[in-house]
Structures are given as structure tokens and as C-alpha cells.
Design a protein around this motif. Structure first.
Motif, PDB file in Angstrom:
ATOM      1  N   GLU A   1       0.832  -1.213   0.000  1.00 58.57           N
ATOM      2  CA  GLU A   1       0.000   0.000   0.000  1.00 58.57           C
ATOM      3  C   GLU A   1       0.864   1.260   0.000  1.00 58.57           C
ATOM      4  N   LEU A   2       1.969   1.203   0.725  1.00 62.30           N
ATOM      5  CA  LEU A   2       2.857   2.373   0.748  1.00 62.30           C
ATOM      6  C   LEU A   2       3.358   2.708  -0.662  1.00 62.30           C
ATOM      7  N   VAL A   3       3.903   1.711  -1.358  1.00 66.00           N
ATOM      8  CA  VAL A   3       4.498   1.985  -2.672  1.00 66.00           C
ATOM      9  C   VAL A   3       3.427   2.433  -3.665  1.00 66.00           C
ATOM     10  N   SER A   4       2.252   1.808  -3.600  1.00 68.08           N
ATOM     11  CA  SER A   4       1.167   2.233  -4.483  1.00 68.08           C
ATOM     12  C   SER A   4       0.780   3.689  -4.178  1.00 68.08           C
ATOM     13  N   SER A   5       0.775   4.060  -2.887  1.00 68.40           N
ATOM     14  CA  SER A   5       0.471   5.451  -2.512  1.00 68.40           C
ATOM     15  C   SER A   5       1.565   6.406  -2.990  1.00 68.40           C
ATOM     16  N   PHE A   6       2.825   6.004  -2.848  1.00 70.66           N
ATOM     17  CA  PHE A   6       3.927   6.884  -3.284  1.00 70.66           C
ATOM     18  C   PHE A   6       3.711   7.315  -4.739  1.00 70.66           C
ATOM     19  N   ASN A   7       3.338   6.347  -5.576  1.00 70.26           N
ATOM     20  CA  ASN A   7       3.246   6.630  -7.014  1.00 70.26           C
ATOM     21  C   ASN A   7       2.056   7.534  -7.361  1.00 70.26           C
TER      22      ASN A   7
ATOM     23  N   ARG B   1      -0.614   4.638   5.397  1.00 72.89           N
ATOM     24  CA  ARG B   1      -0.026   3.916   4.261  1.00 72.89           C
ATOM     25  C   ARG B   1      -0.914   3.939   3.015  1.00 72.89           C
ATOM     26  N   ASN B   2      -2.261   4.030   3.238  1.00 71.82           N
ATOM     27  CA  ASN B   2      -3.202   3.979   2.116  1.00 71.82           C
ATOM     28  C   ASN B   2      -3.703   5.367   1.730  1.00 71.82           C
ATOM     29  N   LEU B   3      -2.910   6.372   2.019  1.00 69.09           N
ATOM     30  CA  LEU B   3      -3.196   7.764   1.652  1.00 69.09           C
ATOM     31  C   LEU B   3      -4.366   8.380   2.417  1.00 69.09           C
ATOM     32  N   THR B   4      -4.794   7.754   3.509  1.00 71.40           N
ATOM     33  CA  THR B   4      -5.767   8.413   4.381  1.00 71.40           C
ATOM     34  C   THR B   4      -5.023   9.517   5.132  1.00 71.40           C
ATOM     35  N   PRO B   5      -5.550  10.762   5.090  1.00 68.48           N
ATOM     36  CA  PRO B   5      -4.839  11.836   5.804  1.00 68.48           C
ATOM     37  C   PRO B   5      -4.739  11.539   7.298  1.00 68.48           C
ATOM     38  N   PHE B   6      -3.584  11.811   7.873  1.00 64.30           N
ATOM     39  CA  PHE B   6      -3.332  11.593   9.293  1.00 64.30           C
ATOM     40  C   PHE B   6      -3.196  12.962   9.936  1.00 64.30           C
TER      41      PHE B   6
END
Ligand code: NDP
Length: 250
Positions: A224-230, A243-248
Motif C-alpha cells: 500500500e505504501l508503494v502504491s500510494s507513493f506513485n 499507508r493507504n493515503l488516508t490523511p493523518f
């Protein structure tokens, strides 16, 4: 879009190793520069045995080690510069408010998780700037130039309702809160250089640090991290995500 070159610190085990395993699946990446403290002992990393993976020694707390590492990175990436730095290496010193006061334990925690992230990022900035300058316009992405730091939900000030008893985390919480401030500040400072800066919490992950009772496998977190990075763009700059692009919340 994926980067052409990426540096991942602390890549011999845990989340760092998992990130390398994810990046290797992306055939657009030319150079995956994976750092370890002891190359001899990095058996899982060396077993990946992929021609795009460069295993280099780096002790993030040692300036001499950082300097020789930066020289080697420059030899690898050359005039293209470096697209992506992932600051992943970290430690979790057990330190509670009610621990006997110990200055050196707090200093060690901050040195690895915060100060070393700042120094390594600063020393790699010329290579990141070089990569960013190859693209015109204002668009930000990991395929252009980016600094991503693996932070932790324990570094969130707003979300802290449990204090230091959770994972004996006083010093760790402070180190990650500080590295979140670094990320926000760096994003503002590097706006004219077109370098994206984002911090991520990887979730609670089954590693030596997270323990085997953690919720996520390394593969679940790092995929999930790498997919979010891209997917990162200008709208994400200077922010902090799960990790899944949910805002923290900072
Ligand atoms: P691990 O303990 O499994 O791995 C830590 C890595 O950091 C190892 O590769 C270690 O190298 C390296 N490292 C530690 N100190 C140094 C140093 N001085 N110089 C160079 N490398 C160093 O941790 P995780 O994989 O779980 O954690 C990775 C990151 O994710 C950390 O920043 C952590 O804070 C963060 N995180 C982890 C969570 C989890 O649940 N696991 C949750 C939230 C955040 P060596 O093997 O030589 O010690």
C-alpha cells in the motif's frame, strides 16, 4: 508514475526490506539503492539478487558514513540525479515519563529517528535537486524528486490520548513528532526546487519493532505504501498520511 532511482534506508529487515521487495516488482525503476549497517549480514536483502538493487553500507548516525554513501549514490545516478529518498531506518527506545531520567537514551532516540533524517536529507538534496531540474513546470511527483519519511501514528500530537505507556513510547513519540515538523518545514522550504515532501505512517506492522502481534504483515503495509507513493502530487505536499493515503492528523 514510478521513480527511476530510489534510496531506502534500513533495508536489511522489516519495512525497509519490504519496500525493496515492492520496488523490485516495478520494472521502470533503474536503481534501487538499499542501505544496511552491515552488508555481510544482509542475507535476506542480498537474496533478492536483482540487477537493479544496489546494497550499500550506511550508518545514518555517522557523518563519515553518510558522506561516502552520498558519493556512491552520485556515481550510480550520475547526471540524472536521485528521484526518491525514503527515510525508513529507525529505532524505538523504551522510555516512559516515569523512567529514571536518562539523557543519553532520549538523545539516541532523537539522533536516529530525527537528526539523522535531517542530515541525510540535506546531504542528498543536491542529487534530488538535480533530478527535479530535469523536468519543467510545477508538477510534483516521486518520478520527479521526493523525500518520503516513514513516521508513526505515535508521533501525532492530536491523536495522542494514551500517553507514554503505549509501547513505552515517550522518546519515540517525540522523535516522530519532530520528524513530522521537519517534513512540513522542508516541503515549504523546497517549494521552488520542486521537490515533494510527504510523511507516512506504515500502520502497525509485524517486524522486530512492531512485534508479531501487529495488525499488518510487512507485505500488506509496503504494497500500500508503494502504491500510494506513485499517486502523490502537489495536493499531498507537506502532509502526513497513513499507508493507504488516508490523511493523518499532525
Ligand atoms: P525494524 O526494527 O524491523 O528495522 C529497523 C531498521 O532500521 C533496520 O534495518 C535497522 O538496521 C535500521 N537502523 C536502525 N538504526 C540504524 C542506524 N543508526 N543506521 C542505519 N540503519 C539503522 O523496524 P521497522 O521495519 O518496523 O521500522 C521501520 C520504520 O517504520 C521505522 O522508522 C519505524 O519507526 C517505522 N514504524 C514502524 C512501525 C511498526 O509497526 N513496525 C509502526 C510505525 C512506524 P539494523 O538491522 O542494522 O539494526
Amino acid at each position: 508514475m514510478s521513480p527511476k532511482s530510489v534510496v531506502i534506508t534500513g533495508a536489511n529487515r522489516g519495512i525497509g526490506l519490504g519496500l525493496v521487495q515492492e520496488f523490485v516488482k516495478d520494472k521502470n525503476i533503474l536503481h534501487i539503492i538499499a542501505t544496511v549497517r552491515d552488508v555481510e549480514k544482509a542475507t535476506d536483502l542480498k537474496a533478492i539478487n536483482d540487477p537493479h538493487v544496489h546494497v550499500l553500507p550506511l550508518i545514518v548516525t555517522c557523518d563519515k558514513s553518510i558522506d561516502s554513501f552520498v558519493t556512491k549514490v552520485e556515481e550510480i545516478v550520475g547526471s540524472d540525479g536521485l528521484n526518491l529518498l525514503v527515510n525508513n531506518a529507525g529505532i524505538a527506545v523504551k522510555y516512559l515519563t516515569k523512567t529514571k531520567p536518562n539523557r543519553s537514551m532520549i538523545a539516541e532516540q532523537l539522533d536516529v529517528n530525527t537528526t539523522s533524517v535531517v542530515i541525510l536529507t540535506q546531504k542528498l538534496l543536491p542529487l534530488l535537486t538535480r533530478a527535479a531540474s530535469k523536468v519543467s513546470g510545477d508538477q510534483l511527483s516521486v518520478s520527479r524528486a521526493a523525500v518520503i519519511t516513514i513516521s508513526s501514528g505515535l508521533g501525532s500530537i492530536t491523536e495522542n490520548t494514551t500517553g507514554s505507556a503505549v509501547f513505552d513510547s515517550l522518546a519515540y513519540r517525540m522523535s516522530k513528532a519532530a520528524v513530522n515538523m521537519f517534513g512540513r518545514t522542508l516541503a515549504i522550504d523546497l517549494q521552488d526546487d520542486h521537490i515533494l515532501v510527504v510523511n507516512f505512517c506504515p500502520g502497525w506492522v509485524q517486524t522486530d519493532m512492531g512485534g508479531q502481534e501487529a495488525m499488518l504483515t510487512v507485505e500488506q503495509s509496503t504494497s500500500e505504501l508503494v502504491s500510494s507513493f506513485n499517486k502523490l502530487d502537489n495536493s499531498h505536499n507537506g502532509r502526513y498520511f497513513q499507508r493507504n493515503l488516508t490523511p493523518f492528523q499532525f
